[in-house]
Scaffold this motif. Sequence first.
Motif, PDB file in Angstrom:
ATOM      1  N   ALA A 187       0.834  -1.210   0.000  1.00  0.00           N
ATOM      2  CA  ALA A 187       0.000   0.000   0.000  1.00  0.00           C
ATOM      3  C   ALA A 187       0.864   1.254   0.000  1.00  0.00           C
ATOM      4  O   ALA A 187       0.589   2.219  -0.732  1.00  0.00           O
ATOM      5  CB  ALA A 187      -0.922  -0.014   1.214  1.00  0.00           C
ATOM      6  N   ARG A 214      -0.549   4.856  -0.925  1.00  0.00           N
ATOM      7  CA  ARG A 214      -1.743   4.877  -0.082  1.00  0.00           C
ATOM      8  C   ARG A 214      -1.365   5.056   1.381  1.00  0.00           C
ATOM      9  O   ARG A 214      -0.239   4.787   1.787  1.00  0.00           O
ATOM     10  CB  ARG A 214      -2.521   3.564  -0.239  1.00  0.00           C
ATOM     11  CG  ARG A 214      -3.163   3.383  -1.595  1.00  0.00           C
ATOM     12  CD  ARG A 214      -3.516   1.931  -1.859  1.00  0.00           C
ATOM     13  NE  ARG A 214      -4.101   1.251  -0.699  1.00  0.00           N
ATOM     14  CZ  ARG A 214      -4.083  -0.087  -0.547  1.00  0.00           C
ATOM     15  NH1 ARG A 214      -3.494  -0.854  -1.446  1.00  0.00           N
ATOM     16  NH2 ARG A 214      -4.643  -0.623   0.525  1.00  0.00           N
ATOM     17  N   LEU A 233      -6.456  -2.239   4.997  1.00  0.00           N
ATOM     18  CA  LEU A 233      -5.572  -3.194   4.330  1.00  0.00           C
ATOM     19  C   LEU A 233      -6.312  -4.518   4.165  1.00  0.00           C
ATOM     20  O   LEU A 233      -6.052  -5.517   4.833  1.00  0.00           O
ATOM     21  CB  LEU A 233      -4.288  -3.377   5.140  1.00  0.00           C
ATOM     22  CG  LEU A 233      -3.391  -2.142   5.253  1.00  0.00           C
ATOM     23  CD1 LEU A 233      -2.246  -2.387   6.228  1.00  0.00           C
ATOM     24  CD2 LEU A 233      -2.848  -1.739   3.885  1.00  0.00           C
TER      25      LEU A 233
END
Length: 551
Positions: free
Chosen positions: A356, A361, A366
């Motif tokens: 991520a 991000r 998650l």
Amino acid sequence: MPVDSEMTRESMEYDVVIVGGGPSGLSAAIRLKQIDPEISVVVLEKGSEIGAHILSGAVLDPSGLDALIPDWKDRGAPLKTEVVDDNFYILGEAGEVRVPNWPMPPLMNNHGNYIVSMGNVCRWLAEQAEELGVEIFPGMAASQLVWQGSRVKGVVAGEMGLEADGTPGPNYEPGMELHGKYVFIAEGVRGSLAKEVIHRFGLSDDHEPQKFGLGMKEIWEVSPEKFQKGRVVHTMGWPLGRNAGGGSFIYHFEDNQVLVGFVVHLNYANPHLYPYMEFQRFKHHPMVAELLEGGKRVAYGARAISEGGWQSIPELSFEGGVLLGCSAGLVNVPRIKGNHNAMLSGIAAAEAAAGAIAAGREGDRLTDYDRAVRSGAIARDLKQVRNVKPIWSKLGLWPSLMLGGFDMWVANLTGWNPMGTWKHGKTDAQATGKAADYKPIDYPRPDGKLSFDRLTNVSFSFTNHEESQPCHLRLKDASIPITVNLPDYAEPAQRYCPAGVYEVLQGDDGPRFQINFQNCVHCKTCDIKDPSQNINWTTPQGGDGPNYPNM
């Protein structure tokens, strides 16, 4: 007045903030740095050092360590005692019957596993993490979550020096905010931050309630002629009988030390049950007494164990973070093992977070981590044993051995559970019955040789709390222990606590409830078993609590 929760604190920024220096948190930290050395990672540990609050049996399945650090043997990991002898007994009061190994599913085989001190394994993992550039802060209790809208942005850690009434004392330190793109909650069983996020995000809403056991452990130095390095013994039956589920472990570790433990499932109904005294009585069984006589107890501790298994795992990701290890409830109850799954959960969370972060991000869910846990090695480990605990709870020991064993065998061979998925139903608190419906249990007095009173044993946990700080065991309603729990349940806090924290004292004005928080070994049993759910365990200031040397 208490300290203002909105006060301004200094802050530090990291890519990932990890709360808890146990096997899951340290594995996550190591894996993050293995993937990308530039990812900034901090591990916060409430104990005075890494390992100080770690208590586990432990027979370690090395599969998690194999996945994390394949060359762990060359690196000197403290796994020195491989299991060489695996035994299972059903105890009666005066004798025992050995259950042969051949009827048991292969998953129950301990050969290839290691008897370890998980405290020392975690100390070694911390060294590996620091070599990779992970920052580790022991003595830093994470006491609050930091929110940014609906997202967990970080935690407050290191607040110290509060007076008993919650106001700042002369040496007050406000602590710091540690912010992360993602926050990993790896506090262990029933952690205060995990409890908050599970409630706030409704992570357990579509899952069975988590179930728990209370595990108590002593380390004994025994006579050299009685020591058999690598020997593993598990027992069920006496002294618990029909009063409660549970059993014992006896692991011959190293240097003539034997790890003696006793687990009581916390869904017992009789509020007169005294788990600690069941443990002490167990040591007087002829088979156990013969081993321990002439020996010396050198350490004691206790902690709760998550026992809900597959059907009780909550959603694991939330906005800004994830739950790892025992905060998620990943223990395989029949195997009495969870450390390997804790490590695997840390690895999976690290891989999801690293991906991520590489994609730019932060602060989202998650969900890749959820999928990895529910479809990978952890799922395979837990799904095949998922019915053993609820069958035991509903039908008792012998049906659990027969039906649960059959279900495990078929699942082990085919991946299919013929018994489906049994539900747990009640929480452990709801399972507590009324005192009037059960007979009190007469426990023999400790003899000071094989069995010991609680306060003497607590001194062998090396527990310490600064007495001037606020009590970290908080009552939602201070009247309930005397007005509800005492008449209805004979106030079971006097008995279920393995450290003698709670007392009912008689005075001129009648009974009063006393909390000796200085004795607390952070097992969380009170938070779990209190029938009124009136006790909220919160973290005391950093560094306080037990100081286990090699649990």
